[in-house]
Scaffold this motif. Structure first.
Motif, mmCIF file in Angstrom:
data_model
loop_
_atom_site.group_PDB
_atom_site.id
_atom_site.type_symbol
_atom_site.label_atom_id
_atom_site.label_comp_id
_atom_site.label_asym_id
_atom_site.label_seq_id
_atom_site.Cartn_x
_atom_site.Cartn_y
_atom_site.Cartn_z
ATOM 1 N N PRO A 45 0.801 -1.228 0.000
ATOM 2 C CA PRO A 45 0.000 0.000 0.000
ATOM 3 C C PRO A 45 0.831 1.272 0.000
ATOM 4 O O PRO A 45 0.381 2.310 -0.451
ATOM 5 N N LYS A 46 2.063 1.203 0.510
ATOM 6 C CA LYS A 46 2.910 2.385 0.553
ATOM 7 C C LYS A 46 4.301 2.035 0.064
ATOM 8 O O LYS A 46 4.909 1.082 0.532
ATOM 9 N N LEU A 47 4.790 2.821 -0.897
ATOM 10 C CA LEU A 47 6.112 2.597 -1.464
ATOM 11 C C LEU A 47 7.085 3.601 -0.855
ATOM 12 O O LEU A 47 6.808 4.810 -0.829
ATOM 13 N N ASN A 48 8.225 3.117 -0.386
ATOM 14 C CA ASN A 48 9.173 3.975 0.328
ATOM 15 C C ASN A 48 9.641 5.157 -0.512
ATOM 16 O O ASN A 48 9.753 6.275 -0.007
ATOM 17 N N LYS A 49 9.929 4.922 -1.785
ATOM 18 C CA LYS A 49 10.457 5.986 -2.641
ATOM 19 C C LYS A 49 9.356 6.774 -3.346
ATOM 20 O O LYS A 49 9.653 7.732 -4.056
#
Length: 251
Positions: A59-63
């Motif tokens: 659900p959330k991409l670090n970059k």
């Protein structure tokens, strides 16, 4: 038409402009999927589960924490590992970004419960004092505007019943005790070797030098969120889960 010829037909003023694609441009998931499979799957896997590149089924991409950042990553790349897709038209970038987002989106579920009543339970329980939904509420806890697209109904139910069991990665609840004997509990916002910053339940930020504290306690199994295990009936819990799971962001 080969990619080489397609690149040559792209107007020069569109190159490098993909990150400025307006949010109103309607993505085409079919186009995004086709481009992803032909140009991105070699590193990220056919279904985005990862390989040479990181998995995208999250659900959330670090970059790429938001859509603008994701479009920028796609068009400009991340040196030295990921090349930029400068050859893509801005609308293609928007479509690829939308397809990548869909890889980490939980499908809509048919859940028991009355979501309309669940919304009233949410309001009556004061959940908005800690959570934001579509710009309304306070941001002490995670924003819930699109939580239904990021978490399953089962996960949401588990969080409501046992919030300490589903703490997000990087979450840390801390108690700081000052030399005056004051204890401040809050979520760790930032920390280095000499200082720590906390956000308390009222949304206030506190910054402490560690040398000014008599105690700094990490509370790994604690969370300011109360359990709903005994606070609501089974039917009300079903209704609340149905409401929260239906929060999927912009339609």
């Amino acid at each position: 038409m080969s990619n080489v010829w397609r690149w040559m037909l792209i107007p020069f003023w569109t190159i490098g402009a993909a990150a400025q694609v307006p949010n109103t441009a309607a993505p085409d998931l079919a186009v995004g999927k086709k481009i992803f499979e032909s140009q991105c799957a070699l590193c990220h896997g056919e279904s985005g589960t990862g390989g040479r590149g990181p998995a995208l089924t999250r659900p959330k991409l670090n970059k790429a924490p938001d859509d603008e950042a994701l479009r920028s990553v796609i068009s400009e790349g991340i040196a030295p590992e990921m090349p930029g897709a400068w050859q893509l038209h801005p609308h293609e970038v928007v479509s690829v970004a939308a397809y990548v987002r869909s890889l980490g989106s939980v499908p809509a579920e048919h859940l028991p419960g009355d979501a309309a009543h669940g919304e009233r339970v949410y309001a009556g329980k004061g959940c908005s004092t800690c959570h934001i939904v579509s710009g309304s509420g306070e941001g002490f806890g995670p924003e819930l505007t699109d939580i239904g697209a990021r978490r399953s109904g089962a996960h949401i139910r588990q969080t409501l019943l046992h919030p300490e069991a589903t703490l997000p990665e990087g979450f840390e609840y801390v108690a700081a005790v000052t030399k005056r004997g004051e204890t401040v509990r809050g979520i760790r916002v930032n920390e280095d070797s000499f200082s720590i910053q906390l956000k308390d339940a009222r949304g206030r930020f506190h910054s402490f030098r560690k040398s000014d504290l008599t105690e700094l306690r990490r509370l790994p199994h604690e969370t300011p969120m109360p359990s709903f295990e005994s606070a609501r009936s089974a039917a009300e819990l079903d209704d609340l889960v149905a409401y929260v799971a239906g929060l999927r962001g912009k339609p």
